[in-house]
Design a protein around this motif. Structure first.
Motif, mmCIF file in Angstrom:
data_model
loop_
_atom_site.group_PDB
_atom_site.id
_atom_site.type_symbol
_atom_site.label_atom_id
_atom_site.label_comp_id
_atom_site.label_asym_id
_atom_site.label_seq_id
_atom_site.Cartn_x
_atom_site.Cartn_y
_atom_site.Cartn_z
ATOM 1 N N UNK A 11 0.834 -1.207 0.000
ATOM 2 C CA UNK A 11 0.000 0.000 0.000
ATOM 3 C C UNK A 11 0.866 1.254 0.000
ATOM 4 N N UNK A 12 1.969 1.232 0.759
ATOM 5 C CA UNK A 12 2.865 2.386 0.793
ATOM 6 C C UNK A 12 3.509 2.638 -0.567
ATOM 7 N N UNK A 13 3.827 1.565 -1.281
ATOM 8 C CA UNK A 13 4.385 1.713 -2.629
ATOM 9 C C UNK A 13 3.361 2.361 -3.552
ATOM 10 N N UNK A 14 2.112 1.925 -3.463
ATOM 11 C CA UNK A 14 1.043 2.532 -4.270
ATOM 12 C C UNK A 14 0.941 4.017 -3.978
ATOM 13 N N UNK A 15 0.933 4.368 -2.710
ATOM 14 C CA UNK A 15 0.794 5.781 -2.321
ATOM 15 C C UNK A 15 1.976 6.600 -2.824
ATOM 16 N N UNK A 16 3.173 6.084 -2.617
ATOM 17 C CA UNK A 16 4.373 6.803 -3.052
ATOM 18 C C UNK A 16 4.348 7.077 -4.545
ATOM 19 N N UNK A 17 3.953 6.082 -5.342
ATOM 20 C CA UNK A 17 3.993 6.244 -6.791
ATOM 21 C C UNK A 17 2.797 7.033 -7.323
ATOM 22 N N UNK A 106 -8.236 -6.533 -1.281
ATOM 23 C CA UNK A 106 -8.644 -7.929 -1.115
ATOM 24 C C UNK A 106 -7.886 -8.574 0.028
ATOM 25 N N UNK A 107 -8.443 -9.637 0.551
ATOM 26 C CA UNK A 107 -7.677 -10.463 1.463
ATOM 27 C C UNK A 107 -6.586 -11.175 0.668
ATOM 28 N N UNK A 108 -5.689 -11.860 1.349
ATOM 29 C CA UNK A 108 -4.574 -12.488 0.662
ATOM 30 C C UNK A 108 -5.063 -13.498 -0.369
ATOM 31 N N UNK A 138 2.025 -9.338 -1.479
ATOM 32 C CA UNK A 138 2.247 -8.875 -0.114
ATOM 33 C C UNK A 138 3.763 -8.809 0.050
ATOM 34 N N UNK A 139 4.285 -7.646 0.406
ATOM 35 C CA UNK A 139 5.737 -7.440 0.389
ATOM 36 C C UNK A 139 6.383 -7.988 1.665
ATOM 37 N N UNK A 140 7.187 -9.032 1.480
ATOM 38 C CA UNK A 140 7.865 -9.665 2.613
ATOM 39 C C UNK A 140 9.382 -9.541 2.533
ATOM 40 N N UNK A 141 9.921 -9.250 1.324
ATOM 41 C CA UNK A 141 11.369 -9.163 1.162
ATOM 42 C C UNK A 141 11.692 -8.241 -0.017
ATOM 43 N N UNK A 142 12.971 -8.122 -0.341
ATOM 44 C CA UNK A 142 13.402 -7.214 -1.403
ATOM 45 C C UNK A 142 12.857 -7.630 -2.766
ATOM 46 N N UNK A 143 12.741 -8.933 -2.997
ATOM 47 C CA UNK A 143 12.207 -9.420 -4.274
ATOM 48 C C UNK A 143 10.752 -8.979 -4.446
ATOM 49 N N UNK A 145 9.372 -6.424 -2.952
ATOM 50 C CA UNK A 145 9.366 -4.967 -3.066
ATOM 51 C C UNK A 145 9.587 -4.540 -4.512
ATOM 52 N N UNK A 146 10.622 -5.152 -5.150
ATOM 53 C CA UNK A 146 10.910 -4.827 -6.553
ATOM 54 C C UNK A 146 9.730 -5.176 -7.448
ATOM 55 N N UNK A 147 9.165 -6.347 -7.241
ATOM 56 C CA UNK A 147 8.027 -6.801 -8.038
ATOM 57 C C UNK A 147 6.862 -5.828 -7.916
ATOM 58 N N UNK A 148 6.570 -5.438 -6.695
ATOM 59 C CA UNK A 148 5.451 -4.524 -6.446
ATOM 60 C C UNK A 148 5.722 -3.149 -7.043
ATOM 61 N N UNK A 149 6.918 -2.635 -6.846
ATOM 62 C CA UNK A 149 7.304 -1.319 -7.347
ATOM 63 C C UNK A 149 7.165 -1.239 -8.864
ATOM 64 N N UNK A 150 7.639 -2.275 -9.553
ATOM 65 C CA UNK A 150 7.557 -2.291 -11.010
ATOM 66 C C UNK A 150 6.111 -2.394 -11.483
ATOM 67 N N UNK A 151 5.334 -3.266 -10.850
ATOM 68 C CA UNK A 151 3.945 -3.463 -11.270
ATOM 69 C C UNK A 151 3.110 -2.199 -11.097
ATOM 70 N N UNK A 152 3.322 -1.474 -10.024
ATOM 71 C CA UNK A 152 2.559 -0.231 -9.822
ATOM 72 C C UNK A 152 2.960 0.804 -10.866
#
Length: 582
Positions: A11-17, A106-108, A138-143, A145-152
């Motif tokens: 969610x924080x990645x979404x907000x930031x971008x 959504x839930x997980x 759901x961001x649990x590690x650096x991988x 984070x990268x995946x989420x950042x790119x997708x957003x």
């Protein structure tokens, strides 16, 4: 006024971008799963938020607001059937090309299909509801984070691409509490640039590199534009056997990039221009700059180096020509020469290696007949031959698109049909050759076909000293390296098969035998038969040869890193890096 924030990083990645891309309008519908997003922005002065209980109405409100302001509008809803009510308004947005971003919380995802309340499956949506749909991790590690950042970034960029339209983001929540007063995180922004947009400038004294993956045949205007760019910025062009570029500032850099005991920091560029498609030149992939610009007509986000900043959606020659014209001078004067000198120094020190694919490349690469084509098998053949350049008139390629071993010989056969007077060579391992064995029995096989088959009786890739399967040692032969199949290095199986199909058969099991016959394989004219040259090697000698090639150049810093890695392991090295970054 206190502004509380979730701890859920997706969610924080979404907000930031959203902020970074200037998206300020949000229409929120009530719910629990979207609490992480809405609770974090409801007091943020950047956003202008409106409430709508009815999701169907919310989507239509977004259509009206987007059309009136000519800006993207976010709509946010919870789980259960809430998102289903977005469909009419999103359909309207689709056919009017309105930039409406539906963020359905959504839930997980793993809970789908298990009769858990308020969990529905959004993995498939109607064709005319959104131009692009993505589910965030759901961001649990650096991988993650990268995946989420790119997708957003991808999702946001699709709002305005090719005329624009609606986009869907599925945002899982873990219901994490408490909300904190900490500020949100800063994410890497990726922007797409068209030819008529303002181009960013390359900073003065920047070290610039162009990295070319597999590439179609180069046209004259493309080569000319890249050469002019290189002149303007003194750029290095990193190439391998699939890149195809033969112009100025070309460096066949894999041998230098592969040096394990060399500190390569001073040779890294500040900026990497990424062109072409997938590459098999793994060592040079590690030579990326602090920032990467991707140039391709498809305009897609391809974050190969995980440092992508801009995607230039245009032909390469237009990009290079425009960048050359806007150059202000003062590039890094020594960068190309610095990299070139390193490569020459290492090449001058290459020692003798055991009888192996590496040794075969050292003996044959420079002697491939002029005007020929060479196809390399995945992966060891491509890797080892990337240490040695081919004559300038020789073209080369490899099946790095799907990156499988299954069609190397067939691809060679298909290419050879285009020009019966041109020689077509293959360098391929035994598993890949046997996988595609039927190809040489094709009745269209011409006399211009020549295959170098390196037979070590297994997938030697999995027995190399630096492969993670090396942990198993000889035990890896049984299932990982698939040893013992296809005659188990029989000296008659392929000989009889090839000769019965009308091939001229050559063979060698050591350096002395090779020296006797290999010149025949390099005969510069098409002979009266196609040729198959079977060379028998040993996987342990293959591994030793590669290790020697990887450890030609040694620096104190590089040696120290290697020692540290051997003592504390890769996980320990990663921990130290994190501490240093702090």
């Amino acid at each position: 006024m206190k502004c509380y924030s979730t701890t859920e990083k997706n969610a924080l990645i979404v907000i930031s971008l959203l902020k970074a891309h200037g998206i300020r309008y949000v229409i929120a519908s009530p719910g629990t799963t979207n609490n992480a997003l809405i609770g974090s922005i409801q007091k943020d002065p950047f956003f202008t938020i409106f409430s709508a209980v009815d999701e169907r109405s919310a989507a239509y409100m977004a259509c009206g607001l987007a059309a009136e302001t000519n800006e993207p509008v976010v709509i946010s809803c919870t789980g259960a059937t809430a998102s289903r009510n977005y469909a009419p308004g999103m359909t309207e947005a689709y056919y009017r090309k309105l930039p409406v971003l539906a963020i359905t919380s959504t839930q997980q995802i793993g809970r789908i299909g298990h009769h858990i309340a308020q969990v529905i499956d959004r993995s498939v949506i109607s064709n005319d509801v959104a131009n692009f749909s993505v589910t965030l991790p759901v961001v649990k590690d650096e991988e993650d984070f990268w995946d989420c950042e790119v997708k957003v970034n991808q999702a946001i960029l699709e709002l305005t691409r090719n005329g624009g339209g609606p986009v869907h983001i599925n945002l899982p929540t873990t219901y994490s509490k408490p909300f904190t007063e900490k500020e949100g995180i800063q994410c890497r922004v990726i922007n797409r640039i068209g030819f008529n947009d303002a181009f960013p400038e390359i900073s003065e004294n920047s070290k610039v590199a162009v990295f070319i993956g597999s590439h179609k045949n180069w046209k004259k205007e493309e080569t000319k534009a890249l050469e002019e760019f290189c002149e303007a910025y003194n750029a290095v062009v990193f190439c391998d056997h699939t890149s195809g570029y033969r112009g100025k500032n070309r460096l066949f850099f894999s041998l230098a990039a592969a040096q394990e005991l060399l500190n390569r920091e001073e040779y890294l560029p500040d900026l990497t221009i990424h062109i072409g498609e997938i590459t098999g030149d793994y060592p040079t992939l590690g030579m990326s700059g602090k920032e990467v610009w991707r140039v391709n007509e498809d305009g897609e986000v391809r974050d190969t180096f995980r440092k992508l900043r801009y995607v230039f959606a245009m032909p390469e020659f237009l990009f290079f020509a425009k960048m050359a014209k806007q150059a202000k001078g003062n590039p890094s004067k020594q960068y190309f020469e610095h990299c070139q000198n390193l490569l020459k120094s290492i090449q001058s020190k290459v020692p003798e290696v055991p009888f192996s694919n590496v040794w075969l490349a050292s003996k044959m690469a420079a002697k491939i007949p002029a005007g020929s084509a060479v196809h390399f098998g995945i992966l060891n053949s491509l890797r080892t031959w990337n240490f040695y350049d081919l004559p300038e008139s020789v073209t080369s390629c490899s099946n790095v698109g799907g990156f499988g071993i299954d069609g190397g010989v067939s691809s060679l056969l298909g290419a050879s049909l285009a020009n019966p007077e041109k020689l077509y060579y293959a360098v391929i391992g035994d598993l890949a050759f046997f996988y595609d064995l039927n190809a040489i029995g094709n009745r269209h096989t011409g006399n211009n076909l020549r295959i170098l088959m390196v037979n070590n009786g297994k997938g030697t890739e999995f027995r190399l000293y630096n492969h993670h399967a090396a942990h198993f040692g000889k035990d890896g032969d049984e299932f990982v390296a698939a040893a013992g199949h296809y005659g188990n290095k029989s000296h008659t199986l392929i000989k009889n098969y090839a000769e019965n199909l009308g091939f001229e058969y050559l063979t060698a099991s050591n350096k002395q035998e090779f020296e006797v016959v290999y010149q025949r394989f390099l005969e510069p004219k098409v002979t009266d038969k196609p040729m198959l040259f079977e060379v028998f090697t040993d996987s342990e000698e293959e591994s030793e040869a590669l290790k020697i090639m990887h450890r030609i150049e040694v620096s104190a810093e590089g040696k120290a890193k290697q020692v540290m890695k051997s003592v504390i392991g890769q996980k320990g090295v990663d921990v130290v890096k994190k501490i240093i970054k702090r």
